[in-house]
Write a protein that holds these residues in place. Sequence first.
Motif, PDB file in Angstrom:
ATOM      1  N   UNK A  96      47.746  -3.989 -33.957  1.00  0.00           N
ATOM      2  CA  UNK A  96      47.311  -4.552 -32.676  1.00  0.00           C
ATOM      3  C   UNK A  96      45.796  -4.685 -32.630  1.00  0.00           C
ATOM      4  N   UNK A  97      45.117  -3.653 -33.077  1.00  0.00           N
ATOM      5  CA  UNK A  97      43.654  -3.678 -33.013  1.00  0.00           C
ATOM      6  C   UNK A  97      43.084  -4.749 -33.932  1.00  0.00           C
ATOM      7  N   UNK A  98      43.723  -4.930 -35.096  1.00  0.00           N
ATOM      8  CA  UNK A  98      43.278  -5.997 -35.982  1.00  0.00           C
ATOM      9  C   UNK A  98      43.516  -7.359 -35.346  1.00  0.00           C
ATOM     10  N   UNK A  99      44.647  -7.497 -34.657  1.00  0.00           N
ATOM     11  CA  UNK A  99      44.946  -8.767 -33.995  1.00  0.00           C
ATOM     12  C   UNK A  99      43.923  -9.041 -32.896  1.00  0.00           C
ATOM     13  N   UNK A 100      43.559  -7.994 -32.165  1.00  0.00           N
ATOM     14  CA  UNK A 100      42.549  -8.152 -31.114  1.00  0.00           C
ATOM     15  C   UNK A 100      41.213  -8.573 -31.708  1.00  0.00           C
ATOM     16  N   UNK A 101      40.868  -7.954 -32.807  1.00  0.00           N
ATOM     17  CA  UNK A 101      39.617  -8.312 -33.484  1.00  0.00           C
ATOM     18  C   UNK A 101      39.626  -9.774 -33.905  1.00  0.00           C
ATOM     19  N   UNK A 121      55.064   9.226 -35.702  1.00  0.00           N
ATOM     20  CA  UNK A 121      53.643   9.054 -35.395  1.00  0.00           C
ATOM     21  C   UNK A 121      52.991   8.043 -36.337  1.00  0.00           C
ATOM     22  N   UNK A 122      53.392   8.083 -37.609  1.00  0.00           N
ATOM     23  CA  UNK A 122      52.838   7.121 -38.561  1.00  0.00           C
ATOM     24  C   UNK A 122      53.238   5.701 -38.154  1.00  0.00           C
ATOM     25  N   UNK A 123      54.487   5.561 -37.683  1.00  0.00           N
ATOM     26  CA  UNK A 123      54.937   4.246 -37.219  1.00  0.00           C
ATOM     27  C   UNK A 123      54.099   3.739 -36.050  1.00  0.00           C
ATOM     28  N   UNK A 124      53.824   4.615 -35.095  1.00  0.00           N
ATOM     29  CA  UNK A 124      52.990   4.227 -33.944  1.00  0.00           C
ATOM     30  C   UNK A 124      51.585   3.862 -34.427  1.00  0.00           C
ATOM     31  N   UNK A 125      51.090   4.621 -35.387  1.00  0.00           N
ATOM     32  CA  UNK A 125      49.746   4.367 -35.921  1.00  0.00           C
ATOM     33  C   UNK A 125      49.659   2.983 -36.552  1.00  0.00           C
ATOM     34  N   UNK A 126      50.681   2.631 -37.313  1.00  0.00           N
ATOM     35  CA  UNK A 126      50.662   1.336 -37.995  1.00  0.00           C
ATOM     36  C   UNK A 126      50.683   0.195 -36.978  1.00  0.00           C
ATOM     37  N   UNK A 127      51.515   0.357 -35.947  1.00  0.00           N
ATOM     38  CA  UNK A 127      51.568  -0.702 -34.930  1.00  0.00           C
ATOM     39  C   UNK A 127      50.247  -0.801 -34.166  1.00  0.00           C
TER      40      UNK A 127
END
Lengths: 210, 273
Positions: free
Chosen positions: A113-118, A103-109
């Motif tokens: 992604x959200x930072x890249x979108x921003x 779950x931590x791995x999914x969270x980091x990805x």
Amino acid sequence: MAATGSRYAAGSPVAARAVGYGDSVVTDDLDAEVRELAIRLRDGDRTAFAEAYRRWSPLVHTLALRSLGNHHDAEDATQQVFVSAWRGRHTLDPDRGSPAAWLVGITRRRCADLHATRARHPVATSEDADVRVAAPSPAVDLDERLVLAGLVEGMGEPRRTVVRMAFYDDQTHEVIATTLGMPLGTVKSHIRRGLVQLRTHVEEVRHGAS
Amino acid sequence: MEHPDAEILAAVAMGQSADEATFAHLKQCEVCRTEVAELTSLAAALPAATADLVAPPDAVWDRITAELDQHDSAVPAPTTSTPAAAAAPAPTVPATAPPVPAPTAPAPTAPAAAEVIPLGRAAARPSGLRRYLPVAAAAAVAGLVVGGLLGRWSAQEPVPAATVVSRASLDTLDTKTVRGEADLVKVGSDLSLRISAAPMSPDTGGYLEVWLINKDLTRMVSIGVMSPGRNDQSFEIAPDLIAAGYVIVDISREKLDDKPQHSGDSLVRGVLA
Ligand SMILES: [Zn+2]
């Protein structure tokens, strides 16, 4: 023994054994319990999914909050992480350890992604940034204290309560045994095996991050 | 060379006694010495690692299930009818800082969604002002979750003497100032909640009411009223309540307004642990 309030899914043989106590079989069952939770989750058991959320959503959400910097985005990220987790549950390998690291791995990805979108769509975020949250950072910071707190939170009961009383509340083993109506040997075993379990899970989270 | 069990190494790491064979092994085994060192630093780090976890609001779980149910028709809806409905995750309640459950009065027109526990089921014996109320009527009923562990353990061996089963520090909600404590006391098979608190003043013409809030933060029950001027008082508790997860102690200011629900004005709160 009354099953009232049992948080374990009906029909779980591990759960049925885990509520009995008096010897170290209990703790062995609890070690096996995380693995069984992972297996059930991988196999599409919705109650296992709910259990995983109950255990590890505080860790996921807090990691996202620190990374993204505001509650709105952190809640969205948490939602996306668990939706992704359910849809990608076949990627969970119970042999590789606790679902926490997965779950931590999914969270980091997801946060990356959200930072890249921003970055592609810069919008004014300062106004909704939560002042209580430190500056957001693209990389999820696997702050040791936070990871540890999240992993303690995700421990199966009754070990979680025992570990919390021993390490957070600094209660003696005798007091814990009396308070919980549990044999002293079982309390000690939970604390020791809890520590070993935490070490394993911390390693899994670290390993998943490297 | 056979290494000692990890549990034994953990005992060594926490400064608890180990047998001579273990120490003899440690003298010659660097692998185990390293393991003990790692466990030692972990044990040292743990007490400081209590902090800062922020559980997501309940609405996040609702959105997740809604999204999955909408787009993923193969997924069965979580069942809430089974007694062990682990389907609904309880919000995590940190022992030191329970989230405020926003105990707003239920909307008068729509109480249907909230669960009201019948008096007879939850209370072992009736007593004065005991009532069972819905909280936040619109909130989805989370079902019977978590909790219960303390109740089950304590039910194992009836002890004639009074024992403190669990304890809550009663802290103010805003500044987390400790104002007293609540002990869950067991005598034989009877449970009572003993409140010992610094003087707290109700509003003029009002009173102080003691509540148990469920861990799911959608249900609460009044267990009694603090007598004026008394700071040490016991209330009978049905063991079922604790077993069902009513473990958050709350004392609120109430007005004599004939409204049975929680005023929303909580003075102190704490989680039995
Ligand atoms: Zn060795």
